[in-house]
Design an enzyme around this catalytic site. Structure first.
Site, PDB file in Angstrom:
ATOM      1  N   GLU A  88      13.964 -29.262 -31.950  1.00  0.00           N
ATOM      2  CA  GLU A  88      14.054 -29.484 -30.502  1.00  0.00           C
ATOM      3  C   GLU A  88      14.694 -28.287 -29.843  1.00  0.00           C
ATOM      4  OE1 GLU A  88      16.647 -32.858 -30.341  1.00  0.00           O
ATOM      5  OE2 GLU A  88      15.265 -34.085 -31.491  1.00  0.00           O
TER       6      GLU A  88
ATOM      7  N   LYS B  71      17.610 -26.635 -27.860  1.00  0.00           N
ATOM      8  CA  LYS B  71      19.023 -26.954 -27.670  1.00  0.00           C
ATOM      9  C   LYS B  71      19.319 -26.730 -26.192  1.00  0.00           C
ATOM     10  CE  LYS B  71      23.508 -26.038 -29.800  1.00  0.00           C
ATOM     11  NZ  LYS B  71      24.368 -25.776 -28.642  1.00  0.00           N
TER      12      LYS B  71
ATOM     13  N   ASP C 187      21.294 -26.328 -22.931  1.00  0.00           N
ATOM     14  CA  ASP C 187      22.647 -25.832 -22.699  1.00  0.00           C
ATOM     15  C   ASP C 187      23.267 -26.549 -21.509  1.00  0.00           C
ATOM     16  OD1 ASP C 187      24.880 -24.386 -23.127  1.00  0.00           O
ATOM     17  OD2 ASP C 187      24.121 -22.513 -22.307  1.00  0.00           O
TER      18      ASP C 187
ATOM     19  N   TYR D  11      18.424 -37.153 -26.545  1.00  0.00           N
ATOM     20  CA  TYR D  11      17.975 -36.630 -27.830  1.00  0.00           C
ATOM     21  C   TYR D  11      18.432 -37.449 -29.054  1.00  0.00           C
ATOM     22  CZ  TYR D  11      22.469 -34.143 -27.431  1.00  0.00           C
ATOM     23  OH  TYR D  11      23.780 -33.835 -27.245  1.00  0.00           O
TER      24      TYR D  11
ATOM     25  N   LYS E 211      20.828 -20.283 -32.952  1.00  0.00           N
ATOM     26  CA  LYS E 211      21.212 -19.796 -31.620  1.00  0.00           C
ATOM     27  C   LYS E 211      20.409 -18.557 -31.261  1.00  0.00           C
ATOM     28  CE  LYS E 211      25.206 -21.877 -30.049  1.00  0.00           C
ATOM     29  NZ  LYS E 211      26.235 -21.667 -29.042  1.00  0.00           N
TER      30      LYS E 211
ATOM     31  N   CYS F 120      13.269   8.971   1.649  1.00  0.00           N
ATOM     32  CA  CYS F 120      12.407   8.483   0.571  1.00  0.00           C
ATOM     33  C   CYS F 120      12.424   9.479  -0.589  1.00  0.00           C
ATOM     34  CB  CYS F 120      10.982   8.309   1.086  1.00  0.00           C
ATOM     35  SG  CYS F 120       9.806   7.932  -0.225  1.00  0.00           S
TER      36      CYS F 120
ATOM     37  N   CYS G  75       8.513  10.963  -0.725  1.00  0.00           N
ATOM     38  CA  CYS G  75       7.897  11.815   0.313  1.00  0.00           C
ATOM     39  C   CYS G  75       8.927  12.342   1.310  1.00  0.00           C
ATOM     40  CB  CYS G  75       6.816  11.043   1.052  1.00  0.00           C
ATOM     41  SG  CYS G  75       7.472   9.729   2.093  1.00  0.00           S
TER      42      CYS G  75
ATOM     43  N   CYS H 137      10.200   2.948   3.255  1.00  0.00           N
ATOM     44  CA  CYS H 137       9.639   4.255   3.583  1.00  0.00           C
ATOM     45  C   CYS H 137       8.484   3.959   4.531  1.00  0.00           C
ATOM     46  CB  CYS H 137       9.125   4.954   2.323  1.00  0.00           C
ATOM     47  SG  CYS H 137       8.018   6.315   2.721  1.00  0.00           S
TER      48      CYS H 137
ATOM     49  N   CYS I  52       2.655   8.434   1.503  1.00  0.00           N
ATOM     50  CA  CYS I  52       3.720   8.520   0.503  1.00  0.00           C
ATOM     51  C   CYS I  52       3.122   8.371  -0.906  1.00  0.00           C
ATOM     52  CB  CYS I  52       4.733   7.414   0.776  1.00  0.00           C
ATOM     53  SG  CYS I  52       6.045   7.343  -0.433  1.00  0.00           S
TER      54      CYS I  52
HETATM   55  P1  AMP Z   1      27.928 -26.922 -29.901  1.00  0.00           P
HETATM   56  O1  AMP Z   1      28.026 -26.982 -28.402  1.00  0.00           O
HETATM   57  O2  AMP Z   1      27.811 -25.514 -30.409  1.00  0.00           O
HETATM   58  O3  AMP Z   1      28.993 -27.736 -30.563  1.00  0.00           O
HETATM   59  O4  AMP Z   1      26.536 -27.572 -30.299  1.00  0.00           O
HETATM   60  C1  AMP Z   1      26.354 -28.957 -30.346  1.00  0.00           C
HETATM   61  C2  AMP Z   1      25.880 -29.479 -29.031  1.00  0.00           C
HETATM   62  O5  AMP Z   1      24.554 -29.077 -28.760  1.00  0.00           O
HETATM   63  C3  AMP Z   1      25.802 -30.952 -28.987  1.00  0.00           C
HETATM   64  O6  AMP Z   1      27.043 -31.548 -28.810  1.00  0.00           O
HETATM   65  C4  AMP Z   1      24.926 -31.149 -27.772  1.00  0.00           C
HETATM   66  O7  AMP Z   1      25.736 -31.107 -26.614  1.00  0.00           O
HETATM   67  C5  AMP Z   1      24.075 -29.912 -27.713  1.00  0.00           C
HETATM   68  N1  AMP Z   1      22.643 -30.154 -27.799  1.00  0.00           N
HETATM   69  C6  AMP Z   1      21.736 -29.667 -26.929  1.00  0.00           C
HETATM   70  N2  AMP Z   1      20.490 -30.040 -27.232  1.00  0.00           N
HETATM   71  C7  AMP Z   1      20.578 -30.817 -28.339  1.00  0.00           C
HETATM   72  C8  AMP Z   1      19.617 -31.506 -29.129  1.00  0.00           C
HETATM   73  N3  AMP Z   1      18.298 -31.444 -28.849  1.00  0.00           N
HETATM   74  N4  AMP Z   1      20.069 -32.205 -30.183  1.00  0.00           N
HETATM   75  C9  AMP Z   1      21.390 -32.246 -30.475  1.00  0.00           C
HETATM   76  N5  AMP Z   1      22.339 -31.605 -29.756  1.00  0.00           N
HETATM   77  C10 AMP Z   1      21.951 -30.890 -28.699  1.00  0.00           C
HETATM   78 ZN    ZN Z   2       7.854   7.768   0.915  1.00  0.00          ZN
END
Ligand code: AMP
Ligand code: ZN
Length: 666
Positions: A115, A117, A119, A224, A312, A403, A406, A421, A427
């Site tokens: 999946e 990850k 953020d 998830y 990562k 410019c 030119c 310009c 130009c």
């Molecule tokens: P970390 O923040 O490095 O501890 O990584 C773990 C965190 O990744 C988990 O606690 C989730 O918040 C996040 N995460 C994001 N997407 C997923 C996913 N598809 N499955 C599991 N964890 C995920």
């Molecule tokens: Zn010019």
């Protein structure tokens, strides 16, 4: 490393990690980049592996996340939440998989679910009898913050499930990148400190003591994980994801099931660059064993499951030195400053240049040659400069007066931030820019004819504008010393094959000020021949939904200009004209409906476009609230996500066929 030295460094690292983890998890205001944080973490892990006696219980490598901030009630999780072990190289993925395989020597390849990850901020939701009872942050994994009220304000989290079951749901609360940018713009205007990234914006918005503030922020949730005592509900992770979808949760669509680790590595590589087309931040991939029985057997370390790991992505942000600022003159005369950087590796590519947008941006950043700057990869391919190191003063780069191509005096039209310009027709930089754009992918797409070929053609005086490309002979191309792959034959053929672009491409390729692909689309949907567009009046054009007065005037000015008229005459002479968008309408069933197409379909896109138009519909290249349907094929891009977040109906090819039923003979 000697033990004494290792002990000292480990203590240092623990303190550094603790300080930064507080800034990140509790205060939602990180000081260092995620990559720098991970590097500290990995260094500590390496030392602890070498000297296990340094692995104390209070080490950050033995804990999850950070403590609870004051103000929220504590909540003891029903099931403990863990972190994920992560690595940033493929060898580690192989090693992880080998360890798993060793546990199951009599089985073939193991089934994995991979999946994105996301953020954001992980949250645990507790449902009883189908009702949402508690929403909580991860905290230290055992105790989190009770943020139920805030969670309830997120629309994509159902408060009532479609089945009356007990279930623990985990997922990631996130803020779309576009909403994050908007929020930051508003914060700048109000003089409030900006959020460093979408994750912090999501966390800062969710962990508000006043849930009303949360409700006004654009937060979403991807589920998830599902956990249930009722073992009959699902036996694999993939089944759990299906159940989550069925119960009304958003599950990120970009997951896939594979046997063995090799396909996983390929997907990691794919998403490493493709992630920038999504409207949410992802910092890696998560790989999980599909079979829940195996998950149970493999179990956990003190910090993370053994049945899952994370890959990562290389950092999106990195510090480097600003070695200079170059001025580039675009096809419409806009002069843009470009940052010349000391080359660094960033998100899979080596970066030497970054966009600075305009001179106001330079003033805002207060930068000049010599500054250390933080650069970031965003949706665009070219990265941008985020900020300079604090307390570093090299003065501020001064706006140019002339410019660079030119030497005309630059102008700044009322109400615009850009410097222009004004020498549109004379130009050299602008002329070359227009020819390059004509031939580019966004233009009529002439394969092989890029910057280097065009520069050579201009040096030899073979072309003065883009229409001249079509009078070139094979002999002309032979005069250029070309690299082998670009034979004169190939280039000649590529030019000849570009004579019948779609109306949208043709209009876009002309480089009319303010008229990009989207606006060109709107016009192409409305008129069927070039003549009609050339003769259109400003008052007709503004009647088109999405076209304002400025754009309308720009179109009229363009077609009234003598120089442009000559180019258009020449194009006509050489047989270059847009494929008629005058489709014989067969029915009106799609009247008033706008379609957007994304992904790979079973037939070329233009076949679908024609079919939509023949049935009275319109086709647009970007998704907005006005989009009626998105037709999505395999591997859909960011348009899919955008449609999803706006609640636009998404059709697969089969749905589309049904919708246009009775007209299949087209
Ligand atoms: P970390 O923040 O490095 O501890 O990584 C773990 C965190 O990744 C988990 O606690 C989730 O918040 C996040 N995460 C994001 N997407 C997923 C996913 N598809 N499955 C599991 N964890 C995920
Ligand atoms: Zn010019």
């Amino acid at each position: 490393m000697e033990f004494i030295e290792a002990k000292q460094r480990a203590a240092e690292l623990k303190e550094l990690i603790n300080i930064n983890s507080r800034a990140y998890y509790t205060l939602d205001a990180p000081v260092i980049t995620d990559f720098e944080y991970d590097e500290l973490f990995r260094e500590l892990k390496r030392i602890e592996e070498q000297f296990p006696e340094l692995k104390t219980d209070d080490s950050p490598t033995q804990k999850v996340g950070d403590n609870i901030s004051q103000g929220f009630k504590e909540y003891t999780h029903k099931y403990r939440l863990y972190s994920l072990d992560n690595s940033n190289n493929y060898d580690d993925l192989d090693k992880w998989y080998e360890r798993i395989k060793k546990e199951y020597p009599n089985e073939g390849d193991i089934e994995l679910v991979t999946e994105l990850k996301i953020d954001g901020l992980s949250c645990a939701l507790s449902y009883e009898n189908g009702d949402l009872k508690v929403g909580a942050t991860r905290g230290n994994g055992i105790i989190g913050e009770n943020i139920t009220e805030n969670i309830k304000s997120i629309k994509s989290i159902p408060q009532k499930l479609s089945r009356n079951i007990n279930l623990e749901v985990r997922g990631e609360v996130y803020m779309p990148v576009s909403s994050f940018e908007k929020l930051n713009e508003e914060n700048i205007e109000k003089g409030i400190k900006e959020f460093a990234n979408p994750r912090n914006a999501a966390a800062g918005s969710l962990r508000q003591l006043d849930a009303n503030i949360t409700a006004h922020r654009d937060l979403h949730f991807f589920a998830y994980t599902a956990i249930s005592e009722d073992k009959s509900l699902f036996k694999t992770h993939a089944e759990a994801l299906n159940l989550l979808k069925e119960l009304g949760f958003d599950v990120n669509p970009n997951y896939f099931i594979s046997k063995g680790i090799n396909p996983v590595k390929e997907k990691c590589k794919y998403w490493e660059t493709e992630r920038f087309s999504l409207d949410y931040a992802t910092d890696g991939m998560v790989i999980k064993i599909n079979d829940l029985a195996k998950q149970n057997e493999l179990g956990y370390t003190s910090r993370a499951p053994k049945w899952a790991t994370a890959f990562k992505f290389p950092p999106e942000e990195i510090w480097t030195k600003l070695e200079g600022i170059e001025l580039s003159v675009g096809k419409t005369g806009i002069v843009t400053p470009v940052a010349l950087l000391k080359p660094v590796q960033l998100a899979g590519t080596i970066v030497k240049r970054a966009s600075l947008h305009n001179f106001d941006e330079i003033k805002r950043l207060q930068i000049n040659t010599g500054n250390e700057v933080l650069i970031k990869k965003a949706a665009e391919i070219i990265p941008k400069v985020i900020r300079k190191r604090e307390n570093e003063d090299f003065g501020v780069y001064e706006e140019p007066k002339y410019c660079p191509s030119c030497h005309s005096e630059l102008i700044k039209p009322e109400g615009e931030v850009a410097l222009y310009c004004p020498n549109t027709l004379g130009c050299p930089a602008q002329i070359e820019g227009r020819i390059e754009f004509w031939a580019s992918k966004d233009g009529v797409d002439i394969d092989g004819v890029g910057e280097s070929v065009i520069t050579k053609l201009m040096e030899k005086n073979l072309i003065n504008d883009f229409a001249d490309l079509y009078k070139l002979t094979i002999d002309d191309f032979m005069q250029l010393d070309l690299v082998k792959e670009k034979s004169a034959d190939n280039l000649y053929n590529a030019v000849q094959n570009s004579k019948k672009p779609t109306m949208t491409k043709f209009l876009t390729a002309l480089s009319i000020k303010l008229i990009g692909k989207e606006t060109a689309d709107l016009i192409a949907n409305e008129y069927s021949t070039l003549e009609e567009i050339q003769n259109a009046k400003s008052e007709d054009l503004v009647k088109i939904d999405g076209i304002g007065e400025k754009a309308a005037n720009s179109i009229v000015d363009f077609f009234n200009n003598e120089y442009n008229k000559k180019i258009l005459e020449k194009l006509k002479l050489y047989g270059v004209n847009p494929k008629g968008s005058a489709f014989e309408k067969i029915s009106n069933i799609f009247e008033g409906k706008t379609f957007v197409i994304t992904g790979t379909l079973s037939k070329p896109r233009n076949i679908f476009e024609e079919r939509i138009k023949k049935l009275g519909g319109k086709v647009s290249s970007s998704v907005s609230k006005k989009t009626s349907y998105v037709l999505a094929g395999d591997n859909p891009g960011s348009k899919f996500d955008k449609a999803h977040s706006l609640g636009v109906i998404i059709l697969n090819e089969k749905d589309f066929d049904i919708l246009s039923e009775g007209n299949n003979a087209l």
